[in-house]
Design an enzyme around this catalytic site. Structure first.
Site, mmCIF file in Angstrom:
data_model
loop_
_atom_site.group_PDB
_atom_site.id
_atom_site.type_symbol
_atom_site.label_atom_id
_atom_site.label_comp_id
_atom_site.label_asym_id
_atom_site.label_seq_id
_atom_site.Cartn_x
_atom_site.Cartn_y
_atom_site.Cartn_z
ATOM 1 N N ASP A 67 -33.587 52.067 108.967
ATOM 2 C CA ASP A 67 -34.322 52.601 107.747
ATOM 3 C C ASP A 67 -35.633 52.235 107.604
ATOM 4 O OD1 ASP A 67 -32.796 49.955 107.358
ATOM 5 O OD2 ASP A 67 -32.961 49.704 105.530
ATOM 6 N N HIS A 68 -36.028 50.711 109.014
ATOM 7 C CA HIS A 68 -37.686 50.089 108.292
ATOM 8 C C HIS A 68 -37.971 50.500 109.757
ATOM 9 C CE1 HIS A 68 -36.510 47.522 105.207
ATOM 10 N NE2 HIS A 68 -35.092 48.195 105.357
ATOM 11 N N HIS A 140 -31.337 37.082 107.168
ATOM 12 C CA HIS A 140 -30.863 38.572 107.556
ATOM 13 C C HIS A 140 -30.700 38.523 107.933
ATOM 14 C CE1 HIS A 140 -30.567 42.938 105.669
ATOM 15 N NE2 HIS A 140 -31.789 43.066 107.061
ATOM 16 N N HIS A 269 -35.953 48.417 97.238
ATOM 17 C CA HIS A 269 -34.476 48.388 98.821
ATOM 18 C C HIS A 269 -33.166 48.640 97.625
ATOM 19 C CE1 HIS A 269 -32.350 46.472 101.739
ATOM 20 N NE2 HIS A 269 -33.425 47.622 102.299
#
Length: 308
Positions: A67-68, A140, A269
């Protein structure tokens, strides 16, 4: 300086929020645009804004989750149809270059403009067009980074009142004094510009973070910034879920902003479980701790002004 939010959703796109991408436009100077992350569909999002691909000169990726980055190959290919000379520099974690080279190779995409990769890691630092970029690793599920953007100081205001008091008439030497230089006058006096300037004015500072749990690295990166862009995938009542998936809640983002003494917080986000209309409720959760909070939406433009 403007931030244009192109995608403000988390994980997967929804009808109301696309996945991650933010444009930083240097509107007062060269007009260059820097892009932070490039989720699937970013080039379509750009079509609804005033952002021009031909002005995108630098591209910063926080981490390699789809998604990035899944919008990158298409965006780079489209830019090649519009621009064949202006170079592009791409910054990102180990593996980004291999991903893009393979995608371009397999799809037979040839980029006509020159481009270079710059790998980032914890503690990386760059000077881009006089602007200092600092990188820190966040917390993360895979290596993920945040970026601190810091303009250089500007000279203080020239104290023309002091100069007039010393019978120094306006003229070309005023400009030299404003630059902090020494000037020799026709009457033989030598003046040092540093003696006639107010204190320097600090440049604008902002931090754009990738996906992360609360971490001291984020606080350090965002110390005393004018604007902090922080993920808030979940509301404050989903802290356990946020921790499980290496994300933050609205309240945790506010805690980071407070600890960093940031001036302004933008949440992005946002999980697709929250409708766009719930954005204000999410903002209120963070405002209970950090009043200067907003929730981003696709297409939102935020201006960061210089100190007067």
């Amino acid at each position: 300086m403007e931030l244009i939010f192109l995608g403000t959703g988390a994980g997967t796109p929804s009808k109301e929020r696309n996945v991650s991408a933010i444009a930083l436009r240097w509107s007062e100077g060269s007009g260059d645009t820097w892009l932070f992350d490039c989720g699937e569909g970013t080039q379509h999002q750009i079509l609804s804004t005033t952002v021009k691909l031909t002005r995108v000169s630098r591209l910063f990726i926080t981490h390699l989750h789809g998604d990035h980055i899944f919008g990158l190959p298409g965006l780079l290919g489209t830019r090649s149809f519009q621009e064949d000379e202006r170079p592009l520099t791409i910054y990102g974690p180990l593996g980004l270059e291999a991903f893009l080279e393979k995608a371009l190779q397999v799809s037979g995409t040839h980029l006509r403009y020159p481009y270079t990769f710059q790998e980032v890691e914890d503690g990386s630092e760059f000077i881009c067009d006089g602007v200092r970029i600092q990188v820190a690793q966040l917390e993360h599920g895979i290596p993920c980074y945040g970026y601190r953007i810091e303009e250089p100081e500007r000279p203080g205001t020239l104290r023309s009142d002091l100069l007039k008091r010393e019978r120094v008439a306006p003229g070309p030497h005023y400009r030299q004094l404003k630059e902090g230089k020494k000037v020799r006058l026709s009457d033989g006096r030598t003046l040092d510009g540093k003696d006639y300037l107010d204190a320097p004015k600090r440049g604008r500072r902002l931090a754009i973070l990738g996906d992360t749990r609360p971490t001291a690295a984020a606080v350090k990166l965002a110390q005393d910034v004018d604007l902090l862009v922080h993920e808030a995938t979940y509301g404050k009542d989903r802290e356990d879920l946020a921790r499980e998936h290496f994300h933050s809640t609205t309240l945790q983002a506010a805690e980071t902003a407070c600890a960093a003494q940031a001036r302004r917080l933008i949440l992005t986000h946002i999980s697709s479980r929250y409708a766009l209309a719930e954005g204000e409720s999410l903002a209120e959760e963070a405002r209970a701790l950090f009043p200067e909070t907003e929730v981003a939406r696709d297409g939102k433009i935020v201006t960061v002004v210089r100190e007067a």
